[in-house]
Scaffold this active site. Structure first.
Site, PDB file in Angstrom:
ATOM      1  N   ASN A   1      38.077 -56.234  25.841  1.00 36.53           N
ATOM      2  CA  ASN A   1      37.284 -56.891  24.795  1.00 36.53           C
ATOM      3  C   ASN A   1      38.127 -58.003  24.180  1.00 36.53           C
ATOM      4  O   ASN A   1      39.353 -57.938  24.179  1.00 36.53           O
ATOM      5  CB  ASN A   1      36.919 -55.879  23.709  1.00 36.53           C
ATOM      6  CG  ASN A   1      36.089 -56.498  22.590  1.00 36.53           C
ATOM      7  OD1 ASN A   1      35.164 -57.295  22.850  1.00 36.53           O
ATOM      8  ND2 ASN A   1      36.399 -56.163  21.341  1.00 36.53           N
TER       9      ASN A   1
ATOM     10  N   SER B   1      42.747 -61.432  19.802  1.00 36.21           N
ATOM     11  CA  SER B   1      43.416 -60.414  20.618  1.00 36.21           C
ATOM     12  C   SER B   1      42.501 -60.002  21.756  1.00 36.21           C
ATOM     13  O   SER B   1      41.288 -59.859  21.571  1.00 36.21           O
ATOM     14  CB  SER B   1      43.689 -59.153  19.783  1.00 36.21           C
ATOM     15  OG  SER B   1      44.350 -59.460  18.577  1.00 36.21           O
TER      16      SER B   1
ATOM     17  N   HIS C   1      38.664 -59.955  20.535  1.00 26.29           N
ATOM     18  CA  HIS C   1      38.368 -59.758  19.115  1.00 26.29           C
ATOM     19  C   HIS C   1      39.023 -60.887  18.322  1.00 26.29           C
ATOM     20  O   HIS C   1      40.193 -61.207  18.555  1.00 26.29           O
ATOM     21  CB  HIS C   1      38.914 -58.393  18.662  1.00 26.29           C
ATOM     22  CG  HIS C   1      38.609 -58.104  17.233  1.00 26.29           C
ATOM     23  ND1 HIS C   1      37.341 -57.747  16.811  1.00 26.29           N
ATOM     24  CD2 HIS C   1      39.381 -58.154  16.121  1.00 26.29           C
ATOM     25  CE1 HIS C   1      37.361 -57.575  15.498  1.00 26.29           C
ATOM     26  NE2 HIS C   1      38.581 -57.825  15.058  1.00 26.29           N
TER      27      HIS C   1
ATOM     28  N   ASP D   1      37.936 -51.611  18.384  1.00 22.98           N
ATOM     29  CA  ASP D   1      38.986 -52.637  18.299  1.00 22.98           C
ATOM     30  C   ASP D   1      40.392 -52.030  18.192  1.00 22.98           C
ATOM     31  O   ASP D   1      41.277 -52.607  17.539  1.00 22.98           O
ATOM     32  CB  ASP D   1      38.737 -53.590  17.106  1.00 22.98           C
ATOM     33  CG  ASP D   1      37.391 -54.306  17.220  1.00 22.98           C
ATOM     34  OD1 ASP D   1      36.963 -54.578  18.352  1.00 22.98           O
ATOM     35  OD2 ASP D   1      36.776 -54.567  16.180  1.00 22.98           O
TER      36      ASP D   1
HETATM   37  C1  GRF Z   1      33.860 -64.229  19.622  1.00 23.96           C
HETATM   38  O1  GRF Z   1      34.433 -64.696  18.437  1.00 23.96           O
HETATM   39  C2  GRF Z   1      34.525 -62.947  20.058  1.00 23.96           C
HETATM   40  O2  GRF Z   1      35.879 -62.882  19.709  1.00 23.96           O
HETATM   41  C3  GRF Z   1      33.759 -61.900  19.294  1.00 23.96           C
HETATM   42  O3  GRF Z   1      32.429 -62.365  19.284  1.00 23.96           O
HETATM   43  C4  GRF Z   1      32.410 -63.791  19.409  1.00 23.96           C
HETATM   44  C5  GRF Z   1      31.551 -64.089  20.593  1.00 23.96           C
HETATM   45  O4  GRF Z   1      31.341 -65.460  20.797  1.00 23.96           O
HETATM   46  N1  GRF Z   1      33.928 -60.605  19.900  1.00 23.96           N
HETATM   47  P1  GRF Z   1      30.763 -65.978  22.164  1.00 23.96           P
HETATM   48  O5  GRF Z   1      29.406 -65.291  22.375  1.00 23.96           O
HETATM   49  O6  GRF Z   1      31.734 -65.618  23.245  1.00 23.96           O
HETATM   50  O7  GRF Z   1      30.616 -67.446  21.987  1.00 23.96           O
END
Ligand code: GRF
Length: 201
Positions: free
Chosen positions: A112, A141, A114, A150
């Site tokens: 994932n 991260s 984050h 997370d």
């Molecule tokens: C990103 O900021 C990611 O870190 C978080 O959700 C957002 C997703 O944005 N988990 P995208 O759909 O990849 O543009």
């Protein structure tokens, strides 16, 4: 001769800019993975259309008909991942909490991204919380997914400065730019080390 690329599936809920970064990076001839499937629980996720235009299989498995039965919904996602031969799952803005069943099924093979320097600020509104805390730096991260949200092993991080007077949108944009660099790099390294482990067996 180059070996087969590791098939990766990407789960999204919205715009999918991180998914796009993963796909674009996979266009490099030496990239060790290829994105074979993009899945969403949201039929309106903008990223699905983008992936289809690129010739990548992209499907919605609407969560609404499953009601509160999250596991059945995830079994439907899992069936599609299996059918596509996916070996590594990447969450890229997938906004649903995953069930213990799904997390266990993909344990050690699900990443994932984050938008914070974990272990700081798991959960939502990370940029607002970093600004409110007066942090001088923020970032993102990439981590392995475990049942606790997370909280899995951190595989890579990128940092950005937080200048005085910064606001949430500007900070989010600065971090997002780094997300797009970090995620493909960490995924590539992760896949390479998975493949080395396999060869060593
Ligand atoms: C990103 O900021 C990611 O870190 C978080 O959700 C957002 C997703 O944005 N988990 P995208 O759909 O990849 O543009």
């Amino acid at each position: 001769m180059r070996g087969a690329r590791t098939p990766v599936g990407v789960l999204i809920s919205g715009r999918g800019s991180n998914m796009q970064a993963l796909v674009r990076a996979a266009e490099a001839p030496d990239c060790p993975y290829s994105v074979v499937l993009v899945l969403s629980e949201n039929p309106d996720a903008a990223g699905l259309a983008w992936a289809r235009e690129r010739g990548i299989a992209a499907e919605a498995v609407d969560r609404r008909p499953f009601g509160k039965d999250r596991e059945s919904h995830e079994r439907a996602l899992h069936d599609r991942l299996q059918a596509a031969g996916v070996q590594v799952v990447t969450l890229a803005g997938y906004m649903r909490l995953l069930t213990p069943w799904f997390v266990r099924t993909w344990a050690g093979r699900m990443l994932n991204i984050h938008p914070s320097l974990l272990p700081k600020y798991p959960g939502l509104h990370t940029h607002r919380r970093a600004l409110e805390a007066g942090d001088a730096e923020a970032g993102c991260s990439v981590h392995l997914v475990i049942e606790e949200v997370d909280a899995g092993e951190i595989l890579g991080q990128a940092r950005v400065p937080v200048p005085p007077g910064d606001d949430e949108d500007a900070l989010a944009a600065r971090v997002l730019e780094q997300e797009h660099r970090l995620y493909p790099a960490v995924l590539a390294e992760f896949v390479r080390s998975l493949n080395r482990e396999r060869l060593a067996l």
